[in-house]
Design a protein around this motif. Structure first.
Motif, PDB file in Angstrom:
ATOM      1  N   HIS A  33      49.427  88.528  72.984  1.00  0.00           N
ATOM      2  CA  HIS A  33      49.395  89.525  74.048  1.00  0.00           C
ATOM      3  C   HIS A  33      49.958  90.841  73.537  1.00  0.00           C
ATOM      4  CE1 HIS A  33      53.639  88.328  74.408  1.00  0.00           C
ATOM      5  NE2 HIS A  33      53.822  89.504  75.002  1.00  0.00           N
ATOM      6  N   ALA A  41      49.239  92.273  78.656  1.00  0.00           N
ATOM      7  CA  ALA A  41      47.778  92.179  78.628  1.00  0.00           C
ATOM      8  C   ALA A  41      47.355  91.255  77.507  1.00  0.00           C
ATOM      9  CB  ALA A  41      47.136  93.559  78.466  1.00  0.00           C
ATOM     10  N   THR A  43      43.543  89.702  75.707  1.00  0.00           N
ATOM     11  CA  THR A  43      42.101  89.902  75.648  1.00  0.00           C
ATOM     12  C   THR A  43      41.408  88.610  75.240  1.00  0.00           C
ATOM     13  OG1 THR A  43      42.365  92.242  75.086  1.00  0.00           O
ATOM     14  CG2 THR A  43      40.244  91.227  74.583  1.00  0.00           C
ATOM     15  N   ASP A  69      39.973  93.617  83.340  1.00  0.00           N
ATOM     16  CA  ASP A  69      39.089  94.638  82.784  1.00  0.00           C
ATOM     17  C   ASP A  69      37.953  93.943  82.041  1.00  0.00           C
ATOM     18  OD1 ASP A  69      40.743  96.559  83.789  1.00  0.00           O
ATOM     19  OD2 ASP A  69      41.803  96.916  81.899  1.00  0.00           O
ATOM     20  N   TYR A 138      33.960  91.470  76.513  1.00  0.00           N
ATOM     21  CA  TYR A 138      35.396  91.232  76.342  1.00  0.00           C
ATOM     22  C   TYR A 138      36.097  91.332  77.693  1.00  0.00           C
ATOM     23  CZ  TYR A 138      33.703  92.632  71.753  1.00  0.00           C
ATOM     24  OH  TYR A 138      32.966  92.731  70.603  1.00  0.00           O
ATOM     25  N   THR A 140      39.964  91.594  79.445  1.00  0.00           N
ATOM     26  CA  THR A 140      41.387  91.826  79.271  1.00  0.00           C
ATOM     27  C   THR A 140      42.093  91.552  80.593  1.00  0.00           C
ATOM     28  OG1 THR A 140      41.110  93.465  77.515  1.00  0.00           O
ATOM     29  CG2 THR A 140      43.167  93.517  78.745  1.00  0.00           C
ATOM     30  N   HIS A 142      45.573  91.364  82.871  1.00  0.00           N
ATOM     31  CA  HIS A 142      46.846  92.074  82.990  1.00  0.00           C
ATOM     32  C   HIS A 142      47.764  91.313  83.946  1.00  0.00           C
ATOM     33  CE1 HIS A 142      45.284  95.806  81.065  1.00  0.00           C
ATOM     34  NE2 HIS A 142      44.134  95.375  81.586  1.00  0.00           N
ATOM     35  N   MET A 174      45.174  91.372  69.407  1.00  0.00           N
ATOM     36  CA  MET A 174      45.332  91.762  70.801  1.00  0.00           C
ATOM     37  C   MET A 174      45.345  93.279  70.982  1.00  0.00           C
ATOM     38  SD  MET A 174      45.245  89.319  72.896  1.00  0.00           S
ATOM     39  CE  MET A 174      45.160  87.522  72.807  1.00  0.00           C
ATOM     40  N   GLY A 177      41.844  94.297  70.780  1.00  0.00           N
ATOM     41  CA  GLY A 177      41.155  93.849  71.987  1.00  0.00           C
ATOM     42  C   GLY A 177      41.485  94.709  73.185  1.00  0.00           C
ATOM     43  N   TRP A 178      42.775  95.045  73.326  1.00  0.00           N
ATOM     44  CA  TRP A 178      43.173  95.903  74.451  1.00  0.00           C
ATOM     45  C   TRP A 178      42.500  97.265  74.356  1.00  0.00           C
ATOM     46  CZ3 TRP A 178      46.524 100.317  74.027  1.00  0.00           C
ATOM     47  CH2 TRP A 178      46.874 100.878  75.253  1.00  0.00           C
ATOM     48  N   THR A 181      38.731  97.309  75.380  1.00  0.00           N
ATOM     49  CA  THR A 181      38.410  97.302  76.816  1.00  0.00           C
ATOM     50  C   THR A 181      38.821  98.590  77.518  1.00  0.00           C
ATOM     51  OG1 THR A 181      40.496  96.142  77.253  1.00  0.00           O
ATOM     52  CG2 THR A 181      38.522  94.794  76.988  1.00  0.00           C
TER      53      THR A 181
END
Length: 616
Positions: A33, A41, A43, A69, A138, A140, A142, A174, A177-178, A181
């Motif tokens: 995360h 977050a 993903t 997301d 993808y 994400t 939260h 991560m 990935g964050w 998105t």
């Protein structure tokens, strides 16, 4: 080695996007995360997709109640590049199939399906019917804390699995990935998949599985709510009066809930000011008629008669009125006799007998004579007996004139029921008279529908329509009604459990073609292919209908499809259910009858088509 070097290429790209925040205390990166400004977050990347999907199949993800997301990256693939990749993939799949066959191994169903899909896609690309896109999906999630984040990730993963999506956490990536998105149009994970135009369009975020509600400002808008949508969080409401025509066809197996859904449609159409006429073979609509102040006519009951030779009062201005009634009498007598009069000499004899019967009653082509009492079926039979070519037909009609089945025809019409809901019950009719009784009732209804002085929205329901479709003359009459109903602001709703028999005739296919609304419930495997071809269903929709529970239905109207569950209120359910368990419980505990809940209240589920391998 610096911290930026340890992050690798994805980390460098992410740091370029997020800027100096990477080195501030507000951003903490962990393996599973990231924490940004105190919010955690994680993903998930999608690596596997279902083979068949419905329109708006991503709606459950977009409607997730928590903070989620959803990023979908699309990149068009040049045609030459896509064709080359497709050729290589088809070569690998075909090579694998041949090697497996040479080694004596069993066929792999996933490889076979992927090869077939690749061949189909190659053909559509060659014809210019589709384009290829490189896509990455993808998710994400939260949450305010790491513990809450883990629970939300499990829930989102379960939701994705229910849609037959294969998801994996972007572990050790991560941050990338964050950033992927974020609304920056940068795919740093590159977990891509090739899709064609149709697949992309089905999952487009602005496409919903819900059927759009009609414009409330449009005059005459009358949407009927059928029940909750099984592919989204909305409800399915449909306005048959906004379609190209107002007809509908309901196809289902026995016990699938077709009559239950039809009664919901009728009772909620009444609330919209629609006048409903129902042909009820099994006396199922009697409680509903009593509750809403409707009228009921039980054919076959003592003293109830309908004269098929009556002249409609509103047609006095039509110079061809008598000719039209004689033509209907031909159709009715053919249905009554069990087969059409094929012999030209016999048809001519029947025509002369009908003219003689009307002439004996003092009715001719002069409109001034049309107010006189119409002749009876017995008068036609007597005229047939006077002709050598008509004596055989007269003997076939004898049971309905002087025999045990004469009760419905041995006198003038007793009454013509009117009102906002009229039920014509056929339960008291013997089996030999069901088809003729249905045709006779349809004619009586049509005389009211075609009355220009009482023009209004009318719904004509023919339950168990296979009874009439089994007779060629009756089937042709239904086709004429289906084609002419719209001109008189009427909708013809056919309900049948014999889908194969309906679609196996030219008349049945014509009725399907003239029905803008199609309601499909659980289907029998023997008729599924015919229903799929007639209604233009996908393989996934057909599979959903084969496995549907009682009350699950698919609405097909105006190019829109929606899978829903027919659901009535407790009061509606009490009036329309024919479930023997509910009826027995109500009889045993009458005090709690009003507390009986809807029969269709199981949890909703999304459309779940079969999974398959990627053809590319």
């Amino acid at each position: 080695m610096s911290r930026r070097a340890r992050l690798g290429r994805a980390g460098r790209d992410a740091s370029r996007l997020v800027g100096p925040a990477l080195f501030t205390p507000s951003l903490h990166v962990a393996a599973d995360h990231v924490q940004v400004g105190g919010v955690c977050a994680a993903t998930l990347l999608v690596s596997g997709y279902p083979r068949e999907v419905a329109t708006g199949w991503l709606e459950p993800l977009l409607a997730y109640p928590g903070r989620l997301d959803v990023a979908w990256h699309l990149q068009p693939t040049p045609a030459a590049v896509g064709a080359a990749r497709l050729r290589r993939q088809r070569g690998r799949l075909e090579s694998g199939r041949r090697l497996a066959a040479a080694a004596g191994r069993l066929d792999d169903p996933e490889i076979d399906a992927a090869a077939d899909d690749a061949a189909d896609l190659a053909g559509r690309l060659a014809r210019g019917e589709a384009r290829l896109f490189t896509t990455g999906l993808y998710l994400t999630v939260h949450a305010d804390s790491v513990g809450e984040l883990a629970e939300d990730v499990e829930r989102v993963t379960a939701l994705a699995h229910s849609l037959l999506l294969t998801v994996h956490p972007a572990r050790y990536r991560m941050l990338a990935g964050w950033a992927t998105t974020l609304p920056l149009a940068e795919d740093l994970l590159q977990a891509t998949r090739t899709m064609d135009t149709a697949a992309v369009a089905a999952g487009f975020p602005f496409t919903s599985a819900d059927v759009a509600l009609p414009d409330p400002l449009r005059p005459g808008a009358a949407p009927v709510v059928y029940g909750p949508n099984l592919s989204s969080t909305g409800v399915v409401a449909h306005d048959r009066w906004a379609g190209a025509n107002y007809n509908s066809v309901t196809l289902a197996t026995s016990g699938a809930g077709k009559s239950y859904l039809t009664k919901i449609d009728v009772v909620r159409s009444l609330a919209q000011g629609v006048e409903a006429h129902v042909i009820d073979p099994e006396d199922e609509y009697a409680p509903l008629a009593t509750a809403v102040g409707g009228t009921q006519l039980s054919l076959g009951a003592p003293g109830v008669r309908l004269n098929p030779l009556d002249l409609p009062a509103h047609g006095r201005s039509d110079p061809e009125l008598l000719t039209r009634r004689i033509l209907f009498a031909h159709t009715f007598i053919a249905t009554l006799a069990g087969s059409p009069v094929e012999d030209p000499v016999g048809r001519a004899a029947l025509d002369r007998a009908l003219l003689a019967a009307y002439a004996h009653a003092g009715i001719s082509q002069d409109p001034a004579t049309w107010d006189r009492p119409a002749p009876l079926l017995a008068d036609v039979t007597a005229a047939l007996q006077a002709e050598p070519a008509g004596q055989q037909l007269a003997r076939l009609l004898a049971p309905f004139v002087t025999g045990s089945h004469r009760g419905l025809f041995d006198g003038p019409t007793t009454s013509t029921p009117t009102g906002h809901l009229v039920i014509y019950s056929l339960r008291a009719l013997p089996e030999e008279l069901r088809a003729a009784g249905t045709l006779l009732v349809l004619d009586a209804i049509w005389r009211q529908v075609a009355d220009p002085t009482r023009r209004r929205r009318r719904l004509v329901v023919v339950d168990e329509a296979w009874l009439l479709m089994a007779h060629p003359a009756g089937a042709r009459f239904l086709v004429r009604l289906a084609k002419a109903a719209r001109k008189w602001w009427a909708g013809l709703a056919l309900v049948t459990q014999d889908s194969g028999d309906l679609l196996g005739t030219d008349e049945g296919r014509a009725i399907i073609a003239n029905a803008a609304t199609k309601l499909l419930l659980r289907q029998d495997g023997s008729a599924a292919a015919a229903v799929q071809a007639a209604c233009g269903l996908s393989d996934g929709e057909t599979a959903a209908l084969l496995a549907a529970r009682p009350g699950d239905a698919l609405l097909v109207a105006a190019g829109r499809r929606a899978l829903f569950r027919a659901q009535a209120s407790p009061r509606e359910h009490e009036l329309i259910t024919t479930d023997p368990v509910d009826l027995a419980r109500r009889h045993t505990h009458p005090a709690t009858a009003a507390e009986v809940g809807p029969v269709h209240t199981e949890a909703r589920r999304p459309l779940t088509p079969a999974d398959d391998a990627d053809p590319l």
